[in-house]
Scaffold this motif. Structure first.
Motif, PDB file in Angstrom:
ATOM      1  N   MET A  93       0.866  -1.093   0.061  1.00  0.00           N
ATOM      2  CA  MET A  93      -0.022   0.240   0.095  1.00  0.00           C
ATOM      3  C   MET A  93       0.870   1.232   0.161  1.00  0.00           C
ATOM      4  O   MET A  93       0.315   2.255  -0.515  1.00  0.00           O
ATOM      5  CB  MET A  93      -1.035  -0.070   1.295  1.00  0.00           C
ATOM      6  N   LYS A  94       1.877   1.106   0.536  1.00  0.00           N
ATOM      7  CA  LYS A  94       2.990   2.552   0.594  1.00  0.00           C
ATOM      8  C   LYS A  94       3.187   3.182  -0.552  1.00  0.00           C
ATOM      9  O   LYS A  94       3.525   4.234  -0.379  1.00  0.00           O
ATOM     10  CB  LYS A  94       3.905   2.091   1.608  1.00  0.00           C
ATOM     11  N   ASP A  95       3.412   2.221  -1.808  1.00  0.00           N
ATOM     12  CA  ASP A  95       3.727   2.715  -3.134  1.00  0.00           C
ATOM     13  C   ASP A  95       2.615   2.995  -4.062  1.00  0.00           C
ATOM     14  O   ASP A  95       2.930   3.933  -4.992  1.00  0.00           O
ATOM     15  CB  ASP A  95       4.742   1.684  -4.028  1.00  0.00           C
ATOM     16  N   TYR A  96       1.321   2.558  -3.562  1.00  0.00           N
ATOM     17  CA  TYR A  96       0.383   2.645  -4.781  1.00  0.00           C
ATOM     18  C   TYR A  96      -0.818   3.323  -3.853  1.00  0.00           C
ATOM     19  O   TYR A  96      -1.929   3.647  -4.801  1.00  0.00           O
ATOM     20  CB  TYR A  96      -0.044   1.433  -5.195  1.00  0.00           C
ATOM     21  N   GLY A  97      -0.808   3.430  -2.845  1.00  0.00           N
ATOM     22  CA  GLY A  97      -2.120   4.140  -1.905  1.00  0.00           C
ATOM     23  C   GLY A  97      -3.158   3.150  -1.605  1.00  0.00           C
ATOM     24  O   GLY A  97      -3.421   2.138  -2.614  1.00  0.00           O
ATOM     25  N   GLU A  98      -3.983   3.342  -0.848  1.00  0.00           N
ATOM     26  CA  GLU A  98      -5.277   2.673  -0.565  1.00  0.00           C
ATOM     27  C   GLU A  98      -6.152   2.340  -1.452  1.00  0.00           C
ATOM     28  O   GLU A  98      -6.672   1.393  -1.852  1.00  0.00           O
ATOM     29  CB  GLU A  98      -5.860   3.285   0.689  1.00  0.00           C
ATOM     30  N   GLU A  99      -6.692   3.561  -2.275  1.00  0.00           N
ATOM     31  CA  GLU A  99      -7.328   3.474  -3.442  1.00  0.00           C
ATOM     32  C   GLU A  99      -6.886   2.454  -4.510  1.00  0.00           C
ATOM     33  O   GLU A  99      -7.766   1.720  -5.006  1.00  0.00           O
ATOM     34  CB  GLU A  99      -7.542   4.860  -4.309  1.00  0.00           C
ATOM     35  N   ALA A 100      -5.554   2.382  -4.730  1.00  0.00           N
ATOM     36  CA  ALA A 100      -5.154   1.493  -5.579  1.00  0.00           C
ATOM     37  C   ALA A 100      -5.463   0.175  -5.449  1.00  0.00           C
ATOM     38  O   ALA A 100      -5.800  -0.911  -6.020  1.00  0.00           O
ATOM     39  CB  ALA A 100      -3.715   1.545  -6.045  1.00  0.00           C
ATOM     40  N   VAL A 101      -5.174  -0.201  -3.938  1.00  0.00           N
ATOM     41  CA  VAL A 101      -5.205  -1.578  -3.355  1.00  0.00           C
ATOM     42  C   VAL A 101      -6.683  -1.910  -3.341  1.00  0.00           C
ATOM     43  O   VAL A 101      -7.018  -2.941  -3.640  1.00  0.00           O
ATOM     44  CB  VAL A 101      -4.631  -1.657  -2.022  1.00  0.00           C
ATOM     45  N   GLU A 102      -7.518  -1.143  -3.014  1.00  0.00           N
ATOM     46  CA  GLU A 102      -9.053  -1.308  -2.923  1.00  0.00           C
ATOM     47  C   GLU A 102      -9.456  -1.714  -4.601  1.00  0.00           C
ATOM     48  O   GLU A 102     -10.293  -2.555  -4.659  1.00  0.00           O
ATOM     49  CB  GLU A 102      -9.630  -0.071  -2.405  1.00  0.00           C
ATOM     50  N   GLU A 103      -8.850  -0.906  -5.502  1.00  0.00           N
ATOM     51  CA  GLU A 103      -9.404  -1.213  -7.003  1.00  0.00           C
ATOM     52  C   GLU A 103      -8.923  -2.779  -7.130  1.00  0.00           C
ATOM     53  O   GLU A 103      -9.485  -3.299  -7.943  1.00  0.00           O
ATOM     54  CB  GLU A 103      -8.850  -0.065  -7.866  1.00  0.00           C
ATOM     55  N   LEU A 104      -7.644  -3.077  -7.045  1.00  0.00           N
ATOM     56  CA  LEU A 104      -7.339  -4.347  -7.223  1.00  0.00           C
ATOM     57  C   LEU A 104      -8.273  -5.363  -6.582  1.00  0.00           C
ATOM     58  O   LEU A 104      -8.541  -6.385  -6.982  1.00  0.00           O
ATOM     59  CB  LEU A 104      -5.812  -4.557  -6.613  1.00  0.00           C
ATOM     60  N   CYS A 105      -8.373  -4.888  -5.211  1.00  0.00           N
ATOM     61  CA  CYS A 105      -9.422  -6.212  -4.337  1.00  0.00           C
ATOM     62  C   CYS A 105     -10.787  -6.089  -5.226  1.00  0.00           C
ATOM     63  O   CYS A 105     -11.429  -7.396  -5.290  1.00  0.00           O
ATOM     64  CB  CYS A 105      -9.641  -5.463  -3.052  1.00  0.00           C
TER      65      CYS A 105
END
Length: 139
Positions: free
Chosen positions: A1-13
């Motif tokens: 998450m540190k490199d891409y941010g919470e929004e990017a991780v949520e989008e992947l999920c």
């Protein structure tokens, strides 16, 4: 998450749901890694654009709270023992900023020597093999 941010991780999920897994499994060999009944990691390998002599590692993830415990190494070892890895001379992996150095320690290097993020904010890494002898450099 540190490199891409919470929004990017949520989008992947959100996008990597059951339908996505079923579709990916139609063309790739997929592996799930579990601990006490919970999925803690995954990885897949596929032919690179239908080529017989090249493959690509895809969707390699380890639960963030379990980083640094050897799970990622086990996933890569598993993928590198798959027939789609064994048969090829070159393997590519799109690497996140977070995972880039991990893959480099395992013998992957920047594709065509280019250390630059692509449009998806990933590094393209590759490993060349001489058949049956493991990694030896470019063929």
């Amino acid at each position: 998450m540190k490199d891409y941010g919470e929004e990017a991780v949520e989008e992947l999920c959100r996008t990597h749901n059951a339908a996505w897994v079923i579709n990916t499994a139609s063309y790739a060999h997929m592996y799930l890694f579990c601990l006490e009944g919970r999925i803690i990691g995954c990885g897949s390998i596929s032919s690179y654009w239908g080529r017989e002599d090249e493959s690509i590692l895809l969707t390699v993830f380890v639960a963030p709270q379990l980083h640094g415990q050897g799970i990622g190494r086990k996933i890569i070892e598993t993928l590198e023992n798959d027939d789609l890895y064994i048969r090829v001379r070159r393997v590519e992996i799109p690497a996140s900023i977070t995972a880039c150095e991990f893959y480099r320690k395992l013998g992957y290097d920047y594709k065509d020597g280019i250390r630059q993020l692509d449009k998806d904010n990933l590094y393209r890494l590759e490993k060349f093999k001489i058949s049956g002898e493991g990694v030896k450099g470019k063929v």
